[in-house]
Structures are given as structure tokens and as C-alpha cells.
Design a protein around this motif. Structure first.
Motif, mmCIF file in Angstrom:
data_model
loop_
_atom_site.group_PDB
_atom_site.id
_atom_site.type_symbol
_atom_site.label_atom_id
_atom_site.label_comp_id
_atom_site.label_asym_id
_atom_site.label_seq_id
_atom_site.Cartn_x
_atom_site.Cartn_y
_atom_site.Cartn_z
ATOM 1 N N SER A 121 -13.386 -0.787 -8.246
ATOM 2 C CA SER A 121 -13.471 0.328 -9.176
ATOM 3 C C SER A 121 -12.546 1.408 -8.862
ATOM 4 C CB SER A 121 -14.894 0.693 -9.057
ATOM 5 O OG SER A 121 -15.181 1.204 -7.920
ATOM 6 N N ALA A 122 -12.209 2.223 -9.653
ATOM 7 C CA ALA A 122 -11.115 3.425 -9.678
ATOM 8 C C ALA A 122 -11.326 4.097 -8.635
ATOM 9 C CB ALA A 122 -11.124 3.884 -10.877
ATOM 10 N N ASP A 123 -12.665 4.473 -8.323
ATOM 11 C CA ASP A 123 -12.938 5.497 -7.184
ATOM 12 C C ASP A 123 -12.845 4.777 -5.963
ATOM 13 O OD1 ASP A 123 -14.922 3.947 -7.712
ATOM 14 O OD2 ASP A 123 -16.453 5.698 -7.125
ATOM 15 N N VAL A 124 -13.193 3.675 -5.874
ATOM 16 C CA VAL A 124 -13.101 3.027 -4.612
ATOM 17 C C VAL A 124 -11.588 2.480 -4.241
ATOM 18 C CG1 VAL A 124 -13.606 0.592 -3.326
ATOM 19 C CG2 VAL A 124 -15.364 1.846 -4.711
ATOM 20 N N THR A 129 -2.872 5.132 3.360
ATOM 21 C CA THR A 129 -1.467 5.942 3.478
ATOM 22 C C THR A 129 -1.866 7.366 3.859
ATOM 23 O OG1 THR A 129 -1.629 6.597 1.066
ATOM 24 C CG2 THR A 129 -0.693 4.471 1.686
ATOM 25 N N GLY A 130 -2.847 8.002 3.854
ATOM 26 C CA GLY A 130 -3.008 9.242 4.237
ATOM 27 C C GLY A 130 -2.728 10.354 2.994
ATOM 28 N N VAL A 131 -2.190 9.662 1.966
ATOM 29 C CA VAL A 131 -2.134 10.750 0.595
ATOM 30 C C VAL A 131 -3.510 11.403 0.365
ATOM 31 C CG1 VAL A 131 -0.240 9.426 -0.208
ATOM 32 C CG2 VAL A 131 -2.362 9.011 -1.033
ATOM 33 N N ASP A 132 -3.478 12.593 -0.172
ATOM 34 C CA ASP A 132 -4.788 13.149 -0.932
ATOM 35 C C ASP A 132 -5.294 12.435 -2.047
ATOM 36 O OD1 ASP A 132 -3.944 14.335 -3.610
ATOM 37 O OD2 ASP A 132 -2.305 15.080 -2.373
ATOM 38 N N ALA A 133 -6.667 12.793 -2.355
ATOM 39 C CA ALA A 133 -7.526 12.184 -3.114
ATOM 40 C C ALA A 133 -6.996 12.169 -4.501
ATOM 41 C CB ALA A 133 -8.929 12.567 -3.077
ATOM 42 N N GLY A 134 -6.487 13.429 -4.962
ATOM 43 C CA GLY A 134 -5.949 13.420 -6.299
ATOM 44 C C GLY A 134 -4.837 12.552 -6.650
ATOM 45 N N LEU A 135 -3.599 12.761 -5.502
ATOM 46 C CA LEU A 135 -2.545 11.630 -5.853
ATOM 47 C C LEU A 135 -3.111 10.235 -5.998
ATOM 48 C CD1 LEU A 135 0.633 11.223 -5.994
ATOM 49 C CD2 LEU A 135 0.599 11.176 -3.599
ATOM 50 N N ALA A 178 -5.940 9.115 -7.013
ATOM 51 C CA ALA A 178 -6.433 8.845 -8.104
ATOM 52 C C ALA A 178 -5.456 8.693 -9.331
ATOM 53 C CB ALA A 178 -7.550 10.039 -8.552
ATOM 54 N N GLN A 179 -4.363 9.440 -9.294
ATOM 55 C CA GLN A 179 -3.274 9.366 -10.221
ATOM 56 C C GLN A 179 -2.755 8.035 -10.223
ATOM 57 O OE1 GLN A 179 -1.210 12.912 -8.839
ATOM 58 N NE2 GLN A 179 -1.488 13.883 -10.957
ATOM 59 N N LEU A 180 -2.479 7.340 -9.085
ATOM 60 C CA LEU A 180 -1.622 6.271 -8.813
ATOM 61 C C LEU A 180 -2.502 5.003 -9.541
ATOM 62 C CD1 LEU A 180 -0.364 6.493 -5.186
ATOM 63 C CD2 LEU A 180 0.957 6.580 -7.511
ATOM 64 N N ARG A 218 -4.758 5.316 -11.915
ATOM 65 C CA ARG A 218 -4.596 5.354 -13.315
ATOM 66 C C ARG A 218 -3.540 4.838 -13.948
ATOM 67 N NH1 ARG A 218 -4.394 11.721 -14.750
ATOM 68 N NH2 ARG A 218 -3.998 10.904 -16.865
ATOM 69 N N ILE A 219 -2.450 4.587 -13.259
ATOM 70 C CA ILE A 219 -1.302 3.916 -13.694
ATOM 71 C C ILE A 219 -1.490 2.498 -13.570
ATOM 72 C CG2 ILE A 219 1.196 3.404 -13.110
ATOM 73 C CD1 ILE A 219 1.303 6.408 -12.006
ATOM 74 N N ALA A 220 -2.001 2.020 -12.583
ATOM 75 C CA ALA A 220 -2.612 0.717 -12.327
ATOM 76 C C ALA A 220 -3.592 0.064 -13.193
ATOM 77 C CB ALA A 220 -3.156 0.516 -10.932
ATOM 78 N N VAL A 221 -4.366 0.973 -13.600
ATOM 79 C CA VAL A 221 -5.380 0.485 -14.655
ATOM 80 C C VAL A 221 -4.637 0.186 -16.074
ATOM 81 C CG1 VAL A 221 -7.151 1.493 -16.261
ATOM 82 C CG2 VAL A 221 -7.325 1.616 -13.531
ATOM 83 N N THR A 222 -3.754 1.191 -16.355
ATOM 84 C CA THR A 222 -3.012 1.124 -17.700
ATOM 85 C C THR A 222 -2.263 -0.284 -17.547
ATOM 86 O OG1 THR A 222 -2.497 3.497 -17.815
ATOM 87 C CG2 THR A 222 -0.987 2.002 -19.064
ATOM 88 N N ALA A 223 -1.567 -0.523 -16.379
ATOM 89 C CA ALA A 223 -0.725 -1.841 -16.233
ATOM 90 C C ALA A 223 -1.823 -3.136 -16.542
ATOM 91 C CB ALA A 223 -0.014 -1.947 -15.065
#
Length: 269
Positions: free
Chosen positions: A179-182, A191-197, A199-201, A203-208
Motif C-alpha cells: 500500500s502507498a503508506d507502507v 534510502t534515508g530520504v524524508d517521508a514526504g519525498l 510519498a511523492q515517489l 505517487r508517481i509509481a501509482v500513476t505508472a
């Protein structure tokens, strides 16, 4: 004669795996009964990582084989090789796992020729043995041996699928993208990126993934999201990293590429 050390295949550090439902308990039960297991799911959704995690959790060696269309039965079970003293037998990965008690993981097994996969049949029923015809030996599987295979059923054609006689020798577990949040949590952890980034990534995957079957054979995998986040951590602008890691690997279609590029610009523009 050199003694083979199966411990070289033990996983010493815990591989990160985020459980989604009850897959860990299901696998533990299958291993306790030494049932052969089939993992089904799309590319890059975590099947291989799951097997690594379970091998670590159970404390068992793991021998992984990346299957391909050129793989022969000898590549799995072994062959005679010439050396200075004549010929000697070299066990293949399947034989090593059966002989010494490892989990043998055949990744994307459907890529192998069907005549090759037949050699696994005696290991997946009550016999639990492996005939080495060229050597004239019958290997009885070690009590700790288990066979695990994976494949992507959504990517197979009628000409390239497992035979029913093979499928029905396995207990099967289905995997899918989290799921998106998991999934965002996985990208963040890996990777150590922040949660906001993260989540944005996602969103792109879901579109694809919504384009699968409408111009795309496969959606963006969790693995590719980790690649994109890794590039961003290296200082690459997010939009460029996404095009490089998320879009260009999965399509050469100009229209699909433009659609996904627009989605990236909408999020990171």
C-alpha cells in the motif's frame, strides 16, 4: 578432498523486509513442514528480499539461482569437469542445497526451459531426492532443505509458463506492491530520504501502475523507487532522478514517457 562449507551461504545481517499481512507466518509454517513454496508477483515487489529475510530469520543458508533461457539441467544439478587429474564431478546449486541443507531459491524459474525445471520434481514430493543420472548417484535431501521458486504470472505468455505438473507441487504465496503508506515507509527506510519525498515517489509509481495493460507491460517497481531516492540522495534533482530511474527503464513509448514525465513535473515541477 576439500570439504564443502555450506555456511558461506548464510546471511549474517538482517535484510530489511516490511511485512504486509501474514506472509512471514505462512512461510514459517511451510518451512516447518518443508513444503516447497512458489512466490508469485510483479517484478521488484520484494519476493527475493522476502526469501533472504526468511532465510536469515530461520538461520538457514540460502543458495539463489537467477534462472535464464540458456540454463540447462546440468547448470542446476552439476557436471563433470576436466582438470589436471582427469575428470571430477562438480555439484550444481540445487544439488549443493539438497545435499547440505540450504534453502534453494530459483528466481524467475519460468525463464528456464521446461525440460530443465523437470529435474526439480523429485525434490518436491514425498521422495525428496535428486537423481544425478550422469554420476549414478541418488541424493537424498537433507532434512533442512527447502525449494522456493518465484515468477511473475502477469508477464508470462501461453508459450512461457510453468506446467501444471510443476505448479501443483508447490504451496503458493501471492505478492504485490505494498500500500502507498507502507511502500513510502520502505523507500524511506532503505534510502534515508524524508517521508514526504518518499510519498511523492510512490505517487508517481501509482500513476505508472495504472497504465499497466494500457501501454505498459510492467509498472514502476519498489526497487526502482529505491533507485530514484538513492539518486536524489546523491544530489540529483528529483525530476531528473525520476526520469532516469522510474520512466526510462520501463518504456520506450514516447506517449507513455510523456505522460509519466508530466506526472513527474506536476509533483516536482
Amino acid at each position: 578432498m576439500t570439504t564443502f562449507d555450506i555456511n558461506q551461504y548464510r546471511i549474517t545481517e538482517e535484510p530489511f523486509y516490511q511485512a504486509q499481512v501474514n506472509e512471514v507466518a505462512l512461510y514459517e509454517a511451510a518451512y516447518a513442514a518443508r513444503l516447497p513454496v512458489m512466490l508469485k508477483g510483479p517484478t521488484g515487489c520484494g519476493k527475493s528480499r522476502f526469501v533472504e529475510h526468511m532465510a536469515w530469520k530461520l538461520g538457514k543458508p540460502l543458495i539463489t539461482v537467477a534462472c535464464n533461457e540458456d540454463m540447462t539441467a546440468s547448470d542446476l544439478v552439476g557436471r563433470y569437469l576436466l582438470d589436471a587429474n582427469g575428470t571430477r564431478w562438480i555439484d550444481g546449486p540445487l544439488t549443493l542445497a539438497a545435499r547440505y541443507g540450504a534453502i534453494c531459491y530459483l528466481d524467475e524459474v519460468v525463464e528456464a526451459r521446461q525440460d530443465t525445471t523437470v529435474v526439480i520434481h523429485p525434490l518436491t514430493d514425498h521422495r525428496r531426492n535428486l537423481p544425478l543420472d550422469k554420476k549414478g548417484e541418488l541424493v537424498t535431501a537433507h532434512p533442512d532443505f527447502q525449494l522456493v521458486i518465484s515468477y511473475n504470472p502477469g508477464y508470462q505468455s501461453l508459450m512461457k509458463d510453468l506446467k501444471q505438473s510443476t505448479k501443483q507441487r508447490f504451496a503458493a504465496m501471492e505478492f504485490d506492491y505494498a500500500s502507498a503508506d507502507v511502500e513510502a515507509g520502505i523507500v524511506e527506510k532503505e534510502t534515508g530520504v524524508d517521508a514526504g519525498l518518499a510519498a511523492q515517489l510512490v505517487r508517481i509509481a501509482v500513476t505508472a501502475r495504472n497504465l499497466k495493460g494500457h501501454g505498459l507491460d510492467e509498472g514502476i517497481s519498489t526497487r526502482l523507487l529505491v533507485y530514484a531516492a538513492t539518486l536524489i540522495k546523491q544530489g540529483i534533482p528529483a525530476a531528473d532522478a525520476c526520469r532516469m530511474a522510474l520512466v526510462r527503464p520501463i518504456t520506450d513509448d514516447a506517449d507513455i514517457r510523456d505522460t509519466l514525465d508530466h506526472a513527474i513535473d506536476a509533483i516536482f515541477g
